[in-house]
Design an enzyme around this catalytic site. Structure first.
Site, PDB file in Angstrom:
ATOM      1  N   GLU A 197       3.562  -5.626   7.380  1.00  0.00           N
ATOM      2  CA  GLU A 197       2.690  -4.604   7.989  1.00  0.00           C
ATOM      3  C   GLU A 197       2.985  -4.383   9.467  1.00  0.00           C
ATOM      4  O   GLU A 197       2.914  -3.256   9.964  1.00  0.00           O
ATOM      5  CB  GLU A 197       1.220  -4.983   7.809  1.00  0.00           C
ATOM      6  N   ALA A 248       0.859  -1.183   0.000  1.00  0.00           N
ATOM      7  CA  ALA A 248       0.000   0.000   0.000  1.00  0.00           C
ATOM      8  C   ALA A 248       0.897   1.235   0.000  1.00  0.00           C
ATOM      9  O   ALA A 248       2.063   1.168   0.404  1.00  0.00           O
ATOM     10  CB  ALA A 248      -0.868  -0.014   1.247  1.00  0.00           C
ATOM     11  N   GLY A 301       0.241  -5.141   0.781  1.00  0.00           N
ATOM     12  CA  GLY A 301      -0.863  -5.074  -0.175  1.00  0.00           C
ATOM     13  C   GLY A 301      -0.482  -5.651  -1.532  1.00  0.00           C
ATOM     14  O   GLY A 301      -1.345  -6.158  -2.262  1.00  0.00           O
ATOM     15  N   GLU A 328      -0.888  -9.233  -1.290  1.00  0.00           N
ATOM     16  CA  GLU A 328      -2.331  -9.510  -1.175  1.00  0.00           C
ATOM     17  C   GLU A 328      -3.013  -9.470  -2.541  1.00  0.00           C
ATOM     18  O   GLU A 328      -3.888 -10.284  -2.826  1.00  0.00           O
ATOM     19  CB  GLU A 328      -2.973  -8.512  -0.200  1.00  0.00           C
TER      20      GLU A 328
HETATM   21  N1  CAA Z   1       4.610   3.418  -0.030  1.00  0.00           N
HETATM   22  C1  CAA Z   1       5.101   4.626  -0.375  1.00  0.00           C
HETATM   23  N2  CAA Z   1       6.399   4.847  -0.643  1.00  0.00           N
HETATM   24  C2  CAA Z   1       7.225   3.782  -0.563  1.00  0.00           C
HETATM   25  C3  CAA Z   1       6.779   2.491  -0.211  1.00  0.00           C
HETATM   26  C4  CAA Z   1       5.398   2.323   0.055  1.00  0.00           C
HETATM   27  N3  CAA Z   1       4.876   1.138   0.366  1.00  0.00           N
HETATM   28  N4  CAA Z   1       7.824   1.650  -0.209  1.00  0.00           N
HETATM   29  C5  CAA Z   1       8.900   2.378  -0.552  1.00  0.00           C
HETATM   30  N5  CAA Z   1       8.542   3.665  -0.758  1.00  0.00           N
HETATM   31  C6  CAA Z   1       9.404   4.767  -1.196  1.00  0.00           C
HETATM   32  C7  CAA Z   1      10.456   5.125  -0.151  1.00  0.00           C
HETATM   33  O1  CAA Z   1       9.948   6.040   0.787  1.00  0.00           O
HETATM   34  C8  CAA Z   1      11.548   5.717  -1.010  1.00  0.00           C
HETATM   35  O2  CAA Z   1      11.150   7.028  -1.324  1.00  0.00           O
HETATM   36  P1  CAA Z   1      12.235   8.210  -1.481  1.00  0.00           P
HETATM   37  O3  CAA Z   1      13.137   7.751  -2.587  1.00  0.00           O
HETATM   38  O4  CAA Z   1      11.414   9.405  -1.798  1.00  0.00           O
HETATM   39  O5  CAA Z   1      12.924   8.297  -0.160  1.00  0.00           O
HETATM   40  C9  CAA Z   1      11.466   4.907  -2.307  1.00  0.00           C
HETATM   41  O6  CAA Z   1      10.154   4.303  -2.296  1.00  0.00           O
HETATM   42  C10 CAA Z   1      12.500   3.790  -2.423  1.00  0.00           C
HETATM   43  O7  CAA Z   1      12.456   3.005  -1.227  1.00  0.00           O
HETATM   44  P2  CAA Z   1      13.788   2.533  -0.466  1.00  0.00           P
HETATM   45  O8  CAA Z   1      14.764   3.659  -0.415  1.00  0.00           O
HETATM   46  O9  CAA Z   1      13.365   1.906   0.791  1.00  0.00           O
HETATM   47  O10 CAA Z   1      14.343   1.446  -1.511  1.00  0.00           O
HETATM   48  P3  CAA Z   1      14.919   0.004  -1.203  1.00  0.00           P
HETATM   49  O11 CAA Z   1      15.250  -0.600  -2.510  1.00  0.00           O
HETATM   50  O12 CAA Z   1      15.978   0.082  -0.151  1.00  0.00           O
HETATM   51  O13 CAA Z   1      13.709  -0.832  -0.542  1.00  0.00           O
HETATM   52  C11 CAA Z   1      11.501  -1.711  -0.332  1.00  0.00           C
HETATM   53  C12 CAA Z   1      12.557  -1.080  -1.282  1.00  0.00           C
HETATM   54  C13 CAA Z   1      11.952  -3.118   0.095  1.00  0.00           C
HETATM   55  C14 CAA Z   1      10.212  -1.778  -1.100  1.00  0.00           C
HETATM   56  C15 CAA Z   1      11.359  -0.831   0.941  1.00  0.00           C
HETATM   57  O14 CAA Z   1      11.127   0.505   0.530  1.00  0.00           O
HETATM   58  C16 CAA Z   1      10.220  -1.231   1.826  1.00  0.00           C
HETATM   59  O15 CAA Z   1      10.370  -2.111   2.637  1.00  0.00           O
HETATM   60  N6  CAA Z   1       9.079  -0.557   1.692  1.00  0.00           N
HETATM   61  C17 CAA Z   1       7.929  -0.795   2.553  1.00  0.00           C
HETATM   62  C18 CAA Z   1       7.170  -1.981   2.086  1.00  0.00           C
HETATM   63  C19 CAA Z   1       5.993  -2.227   2.974  1.00  0.00           C
HETATM   64  O16 CAA Z   1       6.061  -2.137   4.178  1.00  0.00           O
HETATM   65  N7  CAA Z   1       4.872  -2.575   2.341  1.00  0.00           N
HETATM   66  C20 CAA Z   1       3.672  -2.848   3.061  1.00  0.00           C
HETATM   67  C21 CAA Z   1       2.866  -1.627   3.136  1.00  0.00           C
HETATM   68  S1  CAA Z   1       1.527  -1.846   4.226  1.00  0.00           S
HETATM   69  C22 CAA Z   1       0.319  -2.554   3.309  1.00  0.00           C
HETATM   70  O17 CAA Z   1       0.511  -2.914   2.204  1.00  0.00           O
HETATM   71  C23 CAA Z   1      -0.954  -2.599   4.084  1.00  0.00           C
HETATM   72  C24 CAA Z   1      -2.091  -3.244   3.455  1.00  0.00           C
HETATM   73  O18 CAA Z   1      -2.221  -4.416   3.467  1.00  0.00           O
HETATM   74  C25 CAA Z   1      -3.199  -2.414   2.941  1.00  0.00           C
END
Ligand code: CAA
Length: 693
Positions: free
Chosen positions: A126, A64, A103, A106
């Site tokens: 999450e 998400a 998400g 999912e």
């Molecule tokens: N939403 C919005 N922005 C996100 C994002 C997300 N889910 N995941 C990453 N980004 C953004 C980061 O903030 C970063 O932005 P900036 O360049 O502006 O700083 C950019 O994407 C790149 O991210 P990283 O620097 O972290 O890059 P990475 O290659 O080191 O890691 C990643 C990539 C593994 C995807 C890591 O960013 C990460 O773990 N992201 C979170 C993933 C997550 O937790 N997803 C679950 C969300 S909750 C959900 O989905 C709930 C639901 O069921 C409804």
């Protein structure tokens, strides 16, 4: 290609429909991506016999869009998207690659088959953000991979690679190639009957109370203070019942988590880790660093050398004599052995690091090829300046000269050289090969590309770098020095060290301040206090308990005694005696402090000094200070850092507390100007972060 939204497009190839997701950098499931998927499905299901869905760029969907959390969600919300996928009139195959998280996973689980590419990193992270999977992960997960595996992924947030995803049943097949090609091939195979499909919601899950209880009690034992992991277990328990009911319960529990302050704190911590990478000099081109010199082979120097070796850099380590070099080599070998044991490095890579990358020396000229030299000698200005005079003589032109001082004036150190533009502070935290934080201390003359090189090095070493200005203790240790005093005041006025530690642990820190001091060594703080004694303001209340403890040689763990006795860690009864004597000397009648009062004083002290650091321009933004505390000082992630904490309880409340305590000690409990201004105008540190970009 036809656009279904800004971020989703689709095409028809024969009787196959292909949906391409393109929302850089990681295909977060923003409102546009969600709407686009639904629109593309609607357009395609009446035209084709099967659909392949894939991500452009480096991910399928990384989850998400975290930026939308806490705000009203535009329709369709993610559970509706998943339902639309699952109820599509024709089979949908997901091609999952790169981060496929939360998400994103999912959405994939709602498809009728899943094919993984080698780059897949799948997970339900999450809980790390204070929530639970909110789009069917707790209901479809058990249907595809069983209750135990779902609980494992949903309560730890760990990522699995493609082969493990296959073994778990999360994906049906592994393949290789460009996502679009694999999607086309897979959809054609579905049509040809060579790739089976099914609706996940129709799979029956067996109720498994034993596994649920096992996870619930393990979490109660280990993570009682956290909210969402327990909630994830609660949601998964519904998977063995009616699917629609389970989805409804999952949604309700998800909403509870969204409302929790822990969610806000954890998401703040997520963005803090990334925000610190934006700093004023980031446009400058870093200098190349392939070979690093380290002066000093003690715990810190050996740790820094280890961190560099782990990153594959060549290292020259300098010590005064062969015995000291032998000790340094033994420490580095021990560190690398530990890395091998923890699976961070192969045994071959360790042998190569020790054999080919590491050079030990007693002569400064051996630094002649080093691109950066990091000094990690005794914390004494005279000693450091002597080292820098030598570095100035022997380092090649353009080499960066870094000091790993924890407190001292980087500009003063730079004066010992003829190249202050190449001098910088790199404040590592012990153990330097393990701790995440690196403070990059920028001096008055440090060149922008030198700052950029510090950040580039941090990235190579897999550390979180935060830019700091020059002052005694920079960001982290300056705050530490301040709140350490409040810990002393608390024990002088009535609490015991063990009570203060327990209260602080109750807030979520892994250790209390006295335990930390015992671990770090009480002699370090003692030396600092002696150094600062001549400049200590006359009005400052000074508690002598720590000095008395040090005079006995009780320097903490390494001495077998400190505030606690070791190895068993029971309170040192002689320290309690010292406290009583000091109280009597000062005519203090001890009072009772509740744990809450202890935490409030401790946190208020931390916040006040953090604000002064902002006022002084030592940190660029509040979020930088939060990051320093989170990644270097064990600040509990779910509270988001001291300034996020201050926002969360209200700045007027912090001011009111400080004013209340000021009746006891007006010098210590001064309210910083910026804090009062923000409190008076209804401002917040979050707004300052936003304004700073
Ligand atoms: N939403 C919005 N922005 C996100 C994002 C997300 N889910 N995941 C990453 N980004 C953004 C980061 O903030 C970063 O932005 P900036 O360049 O502006 O700083 C950019 O994407 C790149 O991210 P990283 O620097 O972290 O890059 P990475 O290659 O080191 O890691 C990643 C990539 C593994 C995807 C890591 O960013 C990460 O773990 N992201 C979170 C993933 C997550 O937790 N997803 C679950 C969300 S909750 C959900 O989905 C709930 C639901 O069921 C409804």
């Amino acid at each position: 290609m036809t656009a279904a939204s800004d971020t989703v497009s689709y095409e028809i190839v024969g009787d196959v429909g292909l949906i391409c997701l393109e929302n850089p950098p990681v295909n977060a499931a923003s409102a546009s991506l969600r709407a686009g998927i639904v629109a593309a499905l609607q357009a395609l299901e009446i035209e084709v016999s099967a659909i392949g869905i894939y991500g452009a760029g480096r991910a399928f969907i990384a989850g998400a869009d975290i930026k939308e959390f806490g705000q009203p969600q535009a329709d369709p919300i993610l559970p509706e998207v998943c339902l639309a996928v699952e109820n599509c009139a024709v089979p949908v195959v997901a091609i999952v690659h790169g981060p496929t998280l939360g998400g994103g996973l999912e959405v994939a689980m709602s498809c009728h088959a899943r094919i993984a590419l080698p780059s897949l990193r799948a997970g339900l992270p999450e809980v790390l953000l204070g929530i639970i999977p909110g789009a069917g992960g707790t209901q479809r997960g058990p249907r595809l991979m069983g209750v135990r595996n779902t609980l494992d992924l949903a309560t730890t947030g760990r990522h699995v690679k493609a082969d493990e995803a296959l073994a778990l049943g999360l994906v049906d097949r592994l393949d290789e190639g460009a996502p679009r090609d694999v999607a086309l091939r897979a959809a054609q195979e579905v049509i040809a009957g060579r790739l089976a499909t099914r609706r996940t919601a129709e799979i029956i899950v067996k109720a498994d109370r034993t596994v649920l209880n096992e996870f619930a009690s393990a979490l109660r034992a280990k993570q009682a203070h956290l909210f969402s992991p327990h909630k994830a277990v609660e949601a998964v328990a519904f998977a063995s019942g009616d699917f629609a009911h389970g989805m409804q319960r999952e949604r309700e529990i998800f909403q509870e988590c969204i409302q929790s302050p822990q969610r806000a704190g954890l998401i703040h911590a997520f963005f803090a880790e990334r925000a610190v990478g934006k700093y004023p000099e980031m446009g400058a081109t870093p200098r190349e660093v392939a070979e690093v010199g380290v002066v000093g082979g003690g715990t810190m120097g050996a740790g820094i050398a280890t961190a560099c070796l782990l990153a594959g850099l060549k290292v020259v380590l300098l010590e005064m004599n062969v015995d000291a070099l032998d000790r340094a080599r033994a420490t580095i070998t021990g560190n690398l052995d530990g890395a091998v044991k923890r699976g961070k490095m192969s045994a071959e890579a360790r042998d190569a690091a020790l054999g080919e990358l590491l050079k030990l020396s007693t002569k400064y000229p051996d630094f002649s090829a080093c691109d950066m030299i990091i000094e990690a000698v005794f914390e004494d200005m005279t000693v450091k300046k002597q080292v820098f005079r030598n570095l100035n003589l022997h380092a090649k032109p353009g080499a960066i000269l870094a000091t790993n001082t924890s407190y001292l004036d980087v500009d003063e150190v730079a004066k010992a050289t003829a190249r202050p533009e190449s001098v910088i502070g790199l404040h590592f935290f012990s153990p330097a090969h393990v701790m995440k934080l690196l403070e990059i201390v920028v001096g008055a003359h440090t060149a922008p590309e030198v700052v950029a090189t510090g950040f580039a090095l941090a990235k190579k070493l897999r550390k979180i770098a935060v830019r700091a200005g020059v002052c005694d203790g920079f960001i982290g240790n300056r705050i530490l020095n301040h709140y350490r005093k409040v810990a002393d005041y608390l024990i002088m006025d009535g609490a015991s060290p063990a009570q203060v530690d327990a209260a602080v642990r109750g807030f979520g820190f892994a250790m209390g301040p006295f335990q930390v001091m015992d671990l770090a060594g009480l002699d370090i703080g003692w030396a600092t206090r002696k150094r600062l004694a001549p400049t200590r303001p006359a009005e400052e209340r000074y508690v002598e308990i720590a000095d008395r403890v040090c005079e006995n040689g009780w320097f903490g763990r390494k001495a077998g005694r400190g505030y606690y006795d070791y190895p068993d860690g029971t309170p040192n009864a002689d320290v309690l005696q010292i406290i009583e004597t000091e109280r009597a000397k000062a005519g203090i009648t001890p009072c009772d402090f509740s744990d809450q009062e202890i935490v409030e004083r401790y946190m208020t002290a931390m916040v006040c000094e953090a604000v002064r650091i902002l006022e002084d321009g030592i940190a660029q933004r509040p979020i930088d200070i939060d990051a320093v505390q989170l990644f270097g000082y064990g600040f509990p992630r779910h509270h988001g850092g001291p300034l996020h904490y201050a926002d969360s309880i209200g700045l007027a409340e912090i001011v009111a507390r400080a004013e209340r305590y000021a009746s006891e000690d007006a010098h210590y409990w001064q309210v910083p100007r910026l804090l009062r201004e923000l409190a008076d105008t209804g401002g917040s540190f979050a707004e300052l972060n936003q304004a700073a970009g």
